[in-house]
Design a protein around this motif. Structure first.
Motif, mmCIF file in Angstrom:
data_model
loop_
_atom_site.group_PDB
_atom_site.id
_atom_site.type_symbol
_atom_site.label_atom_id
_atom_site.label_comp_id
_atom_site.label_asym_id
_atom_site.label_seq_id
_atom_site.Cartn_x
_atom_site.Cartn_y
_atom_site.Cartn_z
ATOM 1 N N ALA A 42 42.142 121.852 124.344
ATOM 2 C CA ALA A 42 43.478 122.871 124.237
ATOM 3 C C ALA A 42 43.227 122.894 126.297
ATOM 4 C CB ALA A 42 43.382 123.777 124.046
ATOM 5 N N THR A 43 41.913 122.413 127.174
ATOM 6 C CA THR A 43 41.521 123.230 128.589
ATOM 7 C C THR A 43 43.177 121.881 128.997
ATOM 8 O OG1 THR A 43 39.897 123.953 128.003
ATOM 9 C CG2 THR A 43 40.588 123.337 130.538
ATOM 10 N N GLY A 72 43.564 118.336 137.896
ATOM 11 C CA GLY A 72 42.404 117.576 139.062
ATOM 12 C C GLY A 72 43.075 118.466 140.120
ATOM 13 N N GLU A 73 43.289 119.287 140.178
ATOM 14 C CA GLU A 73 43.689 120.083 141.589
ATOM 15 C C GLU A 73 42.269 120.322 142.031
ATOM 16 O OE1 GLU A 73 44.922 124.441 140.382
ATOM 17 O OE2 GLU A 73 44.754 123.489 138.114
ATOM 18 N N GLN A 74 42.476 120.977 143.410
ATOM 19 C CA GLN A 74 41.887 121.486 144.325
ATOM 20 C C GLN A 74 40.728 122.719 143.618
ATOM 21 O OE1 GLN A 74 43.288 122.159 148.350
ATOM 22 N NE2 GLN A 74 44.472 123.172 147.645
ATOM 23 N N ALA A 75 41.657 123.203 143.254
ATOM 24 C CA ALA A 75 40.655 125.295 142.724
ATOM 25 C C ALA A 75 39.812 124.761 141.958
ATOM 26 C CB ALA A 75 41.807 125.872 142.544
ATOM 27 N N ALA A 76 40.227 123.430 140.474
ATOM 28 C CA ALA A 76 39.542 123.517 139.416
ATOM 29 C C ALA A 76 38.553 122.588 140.554
ATOM 30 C CB ALA A 76 40.783 122.591 138.880
ATOM 31 N N LEU A 77 38.558 121.807 141.198
ATOM 32 C CA LEU A 77 37.447 121.399 141.111
ATOM 33 C C LEU A 77 36.757 122.272 142.047
ATOM 34 C CD1 LEU A 77 38.774 118.311 143.224
ATOM 35 C CD2 LEU A 77 38.045 118.054 140.992
ATOM 36 N N ALA A 113 44.640 129.165 134.850
ATOM 37 C CA ALA A 113 42.801 129.648 135.163
ATOM 38 C C ALA A 113 42.898 129.981 136.940
ATOM 39 C CB ALA A 113 42.021 129.085 134.041
ATOM 40 N N TYR A 114 43.259 128.840 136.960
ATOM 41 C CA TYR A 114 43.279 128.674 138.799
ATOM 42 C C TYR A 114 43.991 128.966 139.603
ATOM 43 C CZ TYR A 114 39.662 125.641 136.844
ATOM 44 O OH TYR A 114 39.067 124.961 135.262
ATOM 45 N N ALA A 115 45.138 129.306 139.205
ATOM 46 C CA ALA A 115 46.347 130.206 140.069
ATOM 47 C C ALA A 115 45.822 131.272 140.988
ATOM 48 C CB ALA A 115 47.533 130.624 139.057
ATOM 49 N N GLY A 116 45.296 132.274 140.870
ATOM 50 C CA GLY A 116 44.240 133.103 141.923
ATOM 51 C C GLY A 116 43.579 132.758 142.757
ATOM 52 N N ALA A 174 35.839 125.495 141.322
ATOM 53 C CA ALA A 174 35.922 126.312 140.921
ATOM 54 C C ALA A 174 33.914 125.611 139.507
ATOM 55 C CB ALA A 174 37.003 126.690 139.649
ATOM 56 N N ASP A 175 34.537 124.292 139.459
ATOM 57 C CA ASP A 175 34.018 123.539 138.949
ATOM 58 C C ASP A 175 32.491 123.242 139.244
ATOM 59 O OD1 ASP A 175 35.540 123.191 137.069
ATOM 60 O OD2 ASP A 175 35.827 120.969 137.622
ATOM 61 N N LEU A 176 32.425 123.040 140.568
ATOM 62 C CA LEU A 176 31.459 123.527 141.946
ATOM 63 C C LEU A 176 30.620 124.304 141.576
ATOM 64 C CD1 LEU A 176 29.172 122.041 143.766
ATOM 65 C CD2 LEU A 176 31.599 122.253 145.275
ATOM 66 N N LEU A 177 31.498 125.358 141.733
ATOM 67 C CA LEU A 177 30.598 126.993 141.886
ATOM 68 C C LEU A 177 30.060 127.359 140.626
ATOM 69 C CD1 LEU A 177 30.484 129.844 143.364
ATOM 70 C CD2 LEU A 177 32.308 130.184 142.263
ATOM 71 N N ALA A 178 30.776 127.026 139.208
ATOM 72 C CA ALA A 178 30.385 127.155 137.921
ATOM 73 C C ALA A 178 29.622 126.708 137.986
ATOM 74 C CB ALA A 178 31.507 126.576 137.089
#
Length: 300
Positions: free
Chosen positions: A71-72, A76-81, A222-225, A83-87
């Motif tokens: 469901a996720t 491919g937006e920049q915030a997701a990329l 989830a990445y709006a902020g 956040a993935d690295l930080l995670a």
């Protein structure tokens, strides 16, 4: 490369290559579109030999990296990329590292460097400040600039989605050739990377990325902020080395002053002759030396 590892990080199971001593200075090497971890096939051993702990992940939508939940949103937006690295850093219990990358991977590194500078010991970024200014994305470029972005406009249509899905290997090979016109890569080099595009989420992630950056597709809530913070075009304060390939066929080289206001920390900008868009794979020694320059400054 050594066998891949996998770890749950945020919404993903991230596949990554790791080499070098576990106690070494951590370095994350982030690949771009349409490439994969083999962009660092020569860089990673150089850094490991110098005592670094080197982590090279497959981005979302590439290779064996997978979403944990069907469901996720396949964003491919920049915030997701970023956040993935930080995670991934959190999952591996790495509090601070040198972050290096180009294209999408450079964007992920820039996002973390800008928004979480305490986690970034130093930044190596191709094409300098690689955070998108989505509010200005619909402003036309000069005709030559528009011409170089043809593939992005193609992806805005359903014809483009279908074309990428049907011809992903041929399409991506064409981009390699256009973006690095002086890089004489052979069939074997391309075929080492091409299986990464068979990821079941590759097309969805790519299409969303190239529509979102123009404001034509909604982002993952989830990445709006994070996206709101990136909209302010935050300044990068960490030590940085930035590169442009002199022969880059998609992002022409720019002088240091073109991005100077977006870096407030120490920064060295270098234009590399005879190199196109994929700097780490076209000039691995130069890229590795830049990373080691930052690592050495931390050890001093």
């Amino acid at each position: 490369m050594t066998p891949l590892r996998e770890i749950a990080a945020g919404p993903l199971s991230i596949a990554f290559h790791e080499t070098g001593p576990a106690s070494g200075s951590p370095v994350f090497l982030m690949h771009g579109f349409p490439y994969d971890i083999h962009a660092y096939e020569e860089v990673a051993p150089m850094l490991a030999a110098a005592g670094c702990r080197v982590i090279v992940p497959y981005l979302r939508g590439y290779g064996p990296t997978r979403f944990l939940d069907a469901a996720t949103p396949r964003s491919g937006e920049q915030a997701a990329l970023g956040a993935d690295l930080l995670a991934l850093m959190d999952a591996l219990a790495v509090p601070r590292a040198v972050l290096a990358g180009y294209d999408w991977g450079g964007r992920a590194a820039c996002v973390v460097a800008a928004l979480w500078p305490q986690r970034c010991a130093g930044l190596v970024s191709c094409n300098s400040y690689n955070i998108q200014d989505i509010a200005k994305a619909m402003r036309p470029l000069d005709p030559s600039g528009e011409h170089s972005l043809w593939y992005q406009y193609y992806f805005h249509s359903e014809r483009g989605r279908a074309g990428l899905a049907q011809h992903r290997r041929e399409f991506n090979r064409l981009l390699w050739r256009l973006w690095s016109p002086t890089w004489p890569f052979d069939d074997a080099t391309y075929e080492r990377t091409a299986p990464a595009f068979d990821n079941p989420d590759f097309v969805d992630v790519v299409i969303q990325s190239y529509r979102h950056r123009f404001g034509l597709a909604a982002g993952d809530p989830a990445y709006a902020g994070i996206e709101a913070r990136l909209a302010a075009q935050p300044v990068i304060t960490v030590p940085a080395i930035t590169f442009d390939g002199a022969d880059d066929g998609v992002r022409p080289p720019a002088p240091a002053q073109a991005h100077a206001r977006q870096f407030s920390g120490p920064r060295s900008h270098r234009v590399v002759p005879g190199v196109g868009h994929n700097v780490p794979q076209e000039a691995p020694r130069l890229f590795a030396d830049a990373v080691l320059e930052l690592v050495s400054s931390l050890r001093a």
